[in-house]
Motif scaffolding. Structure first.
Motif, mmCIF file in Angstrom:
data_model
loop_
_atom_site.group_PDB
_atom_site.id
_atom_site.type_symbol
_atom_site.label_atom_id
_atom_site.label_comp_id
_atom_site.label_asym_id
_atom_site.label_seq_id
_atom_site.Cartn_x
_atom_site.Cartn_y
_atom_site.Cartn_z
ATOM 1 N N CYS A 73 -4.909 1.992 -0.434
ATOM 2 C CA CYS A 73 -4.094 2.306 -1.632
ATOM 3 C C CYS A 73 -4.535 3.607 -2.293
ATOM 4 O O CYS A 73 -3.716 4.381 -2.777
ATOM 5 C CB CYS A 73 -4.173 1.177 -2.658
ATOM 6 S SG CYS A 73 -3.210 -0.261 -2.195
ATOM 7 N N THR A 75 -3.089 6.531 -0.405
ATOM 8 C CA THR A 75 -1.659 6.727 -0.722
ATOM 9 C C THR A 75 -1.503 7.386 -2.092
ATOM 10 O O THR A 75 -0.730 8.330 -2.254
ATOM 11 C CB THR A 75 -0.917 5.369 -0.732
ATOM 12 O OG1 THR A 75 -1.153 4.709 0.496
ATOM 13 C CG2 THR A 75 0.569 5.550 -0.927
ATOM 14 N N THR A 104 6.514 8.140 -1.259
ATOM 15 C CA THR A 104 5.433 8.425 -0.304
ATOM 16 C C THR A 104 5.945 9.351 0.798
ATOM 17 O O THR A 104 5.241 10.274 1.221
ATOM 18 C CB THR A 104 4.899 7.102 0.309
ATOM 19 O OG1 THR A 104 4.692 6.166 -0.752
ATOM 20 C CG2 THR A 104 3.598 7.311 1.036
ATOM 21 N N VAL A 119 8.931 3.551 -1.159
ATOM 22 C CA VAL A 119 8.515 4.229 0.071
ATOM 23 C C VAL A 119 9.053 5.661 0.136
ATOM 24 O O VAL A 119 8.442 6.547 0.736
ATOM 25 C CB VAL A 119 8.948 3.391 1.311
ATOM 26 C CG1 VAL A 119 10.444 3.446 1.529
ATOM 27 C CG2 VAL A 119 8.198 3.829 2.547
ATOM 28 N N TYR A 177 -2.701 6.148 9.742
ATOM 29 C CA TYR A 177 -2.359 6.421 8.345
ATOM 30 C C TYR A 177 -3.490 7.191 7.668
ATOM 31 O O TYR A 177 -3.263 8.148 6.925
ATOM 32 C CB TYR A 177 -2.103 5.089 7.625
ATOM 33 C CG TYR A 177 -1.486 5.244 6.255
ATOM 34 C CD1 TYR A 177 -0.197 5.735 6.108
ATOM 35 C CD2 TYR A 177 -2.193 4.899 5.108
ATOM 36 C CE1 TYR A 177 0.374 5.878 4.857
ATOM 37 C CE2 TYR A 177 -1.627 5.045 3.848
ATOM 38 C CZ TYR A 177 -0.351 5.529 3.737
ATOM 39 O OH TYR A 177 0.208 5.674 2.500
ATOM 40 N N ASN A 202 0.803 -1.222 0.000
ATOM 41 C CA ASN A 202 0.000 0.000 0.000
ATOM 42 C C ASN A 202 0.834 1.270 0.000
ATOM 43 O O ASN A 202 0.377 2.307 -0.465
ATOM 44 C CB ASN A 202 -0.887 0.051 1.249
ATOM 45 C CG ASN A 202 -1.690 -1.198 1.409
ATOM 46 O OD1 ASN A 202 -1.137 -2.232 1.749
ATOM 47 N ND2 ASN A 202 -2.952 -1.142 1.131
ATOM 48 N N ILE A 203 2.022 1.197 0.572
ATOM 49 C CA ILE A 203 2.848 2.407 0.663
ATOM 50 C C ILE A 203 3.892 2.415 -0.449
ATOM 51 O O ILE A 203 4.001 3.365 -1.208
ATOM 52 C CB ILE A 203 3.523 2.502 2.047
ATOM 53 C CG1 ILE A 203 2.448 2.641 3.130
ATOM 54 C CG2 ILE A 203 4.456 3.694 2.101
ATOM 55 C CD1 ILE A 203 2.987 2.734 4.529
ATOM 56 N N CYS A 243 4.244 4.637 10.803
ATOM 57 C CA CYS A 243 3.309 3.766 10.062
ATOM 58 C C CYS A 243 4.053 2.649 9.337
ATOM 59 O O CYS A 243 3.674 1.482 9.418
ATOM 60 C CB CYS A 243 2.529 4.570 9.022
ATOM 61 S SG CYS A 243 1.377 5.729 9.724
ATOM 62 N N VAL A 244 5.130 3.017 8.632
ATOM 63 C CA VAL A 244 5.909 2.050 7.858
ATOM 64 C C VAL A 244 6.476 0.978 8.790
ATOM 65 O O VAL A 244 6.440 -0.217 8.493
ATOM 66 C CB VAL A 244 7.063 2.753 7.100
ATOM 67 C CG1 VAL A 244 8.080 1.752 6.588
ATOM 68 C CG2 VAL A 244 6.516 3.553 5.935
ATOM 69 N N LEU A 262 5.151 9.104 9.008
ATOM 70 C CA LEU A 262 5.094 8.009 8.026
ATOM 71 C C LEU A 262 6.020 6.871 8.470
ATOM 72 O O LEU A 262 5.674 5.701 8.331
ATOM 73 C CB LEU A 262 5.510 8.495 6.629
ATOM 74 C CG LEU A 262 5.528 7.380 5.562
ATOM 75 C CD1 LEU A 262 4.124 6.889 5.250
ATOM 76 C CD2 LEU A 262 6.198 7.845 4.280
#
Length: 454
Positions: A320, A323, A344, A341, A225, A78-79, A363-364, A360
């Motif tokens: 998605c 993002t 993003t 990544v 997120y 998704n990222i 989240c990652v 971020l």
């Protein structure tokens, strides 16, 4: 090596596989008369625990099964996956990811219903579900080579190489480099060691510890997120409609596509890219999710199928899309050469200059860690099927070694490797699902008839 893996991945993702995944998914949608979409409300009631019975066979609740499956799909697909899709294909790639998700919802319904319908027992006598079990229990022992094919590729596909690779890239780009720390093999190995320590504690505790950790982490990280991306969209609200429309129009014009042509044209290549990234993101038809859903506490296969189909909706249609919009409205997809990544991170940094990239990073980190837990369970289950449950713990050692490998290898190599292996996992999963699909339709009619009687 990089070129060999890329050739293998491109070859595996040829036209036959696209027809099997998308054509097969469309066939399942029509066969079920769009059943997954007609019973969305009922699926949410099942997920909330309305029909839970502690005496049902299985190991974990519907909610824990969904969050375990989601913890592997909501993550780098998704990222990083969306960022790759947009940097190569432009805004239109997202539209084809949506198509892949909508078709994927019906595929997930069928594969995960089958995972409960045809549960088998491992060598220790424990009830297990997943493509390798529904191939043998549903189609018969003569189909065992197909089940072994799935398990062999499943062991490679479950290696956490993309997650670890992108987590290392994110940590380097967001935390170390801006603060003047030299990035190299030494820093990557230190991060790999930290990940190995964290992962070992959870995965050596088995499915219950994995599902417990996932059910706590997944909902909170999706919410965080969601809030962060919403802030980016509100800050750039004036251009949101423009880019939302561009996702649709560019899907058929492919004006921003920068990769190789497919079937003689760029549009074909864009469709393939969207489907490939969609499959990487929601894993519908690949066969990993049925392994988690097959362990759910239920004696109603259709219920688990309905819960499972919510996966691609949450994963691709919501996360998605968020993002993609964040990357598009901030303009970083046109102004930077970042990929994965890092692209993003640039979008977050554009709107929240001081703390965006660090938010971020949180989240990652959580996305990656939760994915590490689920994939270890999938891989061990595949090994258990081939050599016996008493030897499945050996997979954890291979798994831990792969974390070190992934932290020190180029991103494109890892992404192509997993892409190619996912393609080979999809073949046995989809073939068995298409053959057994009429039995799921029959079971569904019987289930909804019983439901109305109560």
């Amino acid at each position: 090596m990089e070129q060999i893996i890329k050739t293998f991945s491109d070859y595996a993702w040829g036209l036959p596989l696209v027809i099997l995944l998308i054509g097969g998914g469309c066939y399942l949608l029509i066969l079920s008369k769009f059943l997954p979409f007609r019973y969305l409300g009922h699926a949410i009631q099942v997920l909330r625990g309305k029909y839970d019975d502690p005496n049902d066979p299985g190991q974990i609740s519907h909610f824990k099964a969904l969050t375990t499956a989601l913890s592997s799909t909501i993550g780098m697909g998704n990222i990083a996956g969306v960022a790759v899709a947009i940097s190569v294909g432009g805004p239109g790639a997202m539209f084809w990811m949506w198509v892949s998700a909508i078709v994927g919802m019906s595929t997930k319904f069928f594969t995960c219903s089958l995972a409960v319908m045809y549960r088998g027992k491992d060598s220790a006598g424990e009830i297990q579900g997943g493509p390798m079990y529904f191939i043998i229990e549903g189609l018969g022992k003569s189909w065992k080579p197909l089940a072994i094919m799935f398990s062999l590729f499943g062991m490679i596909g479950a290696l956490p190489v993309v997650n670890v690779n992108q987590l290392t890239q994110a940590f380097n780009d967001i935390v170390l480099t801006p603060n003047g720390v030299e990035v190299g093999l030494k820093s990557n190995l230190i991060l790999a060691f930290v990940l190995v320590s964290l992962t070992s504690v959870i995965i050596l505790g088995g499915l219950n510890r994995i599902s417990h950790a996932a059910s706590k982490m997944v909902p909170s990280m999706v919410l965080l997120y969601f809030v962060l991306v919403l802030y980016i969209l509100i800050s750039n609200y004036s251009v949101v409609p423009k880019y939302f429309i561009l996702m649709f129009t560019d899907a058929f014009s492919a004006n921003y596509y920068e990769g190789n042509a497919f079937m003689g044209g760029v549009l074909g290549a864009l469709i393939l890219l969207g489907i490939r990234r969609g499959a990487f993101s929601n894993e519908a038809g690949i066969g990993t999710a049925p392994m988690a859903h097959g362990a759910a506490k239920t004696d109603e296969p259709v219920r688990e199928g309905l819960v499972a189909m919510l996966g691609p909706a949450i994963d691709t249609l919501i996360v998605c899309t968020l993002t993609a919009l964040a990357i598009l409205v901030t303009g970083v997809w046109e102004t930077t050469s970042d990929n994965g990544v890092s692209l993003t991170a640039s979008a977050f940094n554009h709107t929240m200059p001081v703390y965006g990239k660090y938010m971020l990073m949180i989240c990652v980190f959580i996305f990656s860690i939760s994915s590490l837990f689920s994939y270890a369970y999938y891989g061990a289950k595949c090994l258990s099927f081939i050599v016996g449950a008493d030897k499945k713990h050996y997979y954890n050692y291979i798994y831990i070694l792969s974390i070190i490998l992934a932290a020190t290898t180029p991103f494109s190599v890892m992404l192509n490797l997993i892409d190619g292996v996912f393609a080979l996992m999809a073949i046995p999963t989809m073939v068995a699902t298409l053959i057994l699909a009429p039995k799921v339709v029959k079971e569904s009619k019987s289930y909804f008839k019983r439901l109305k009687e109560f």
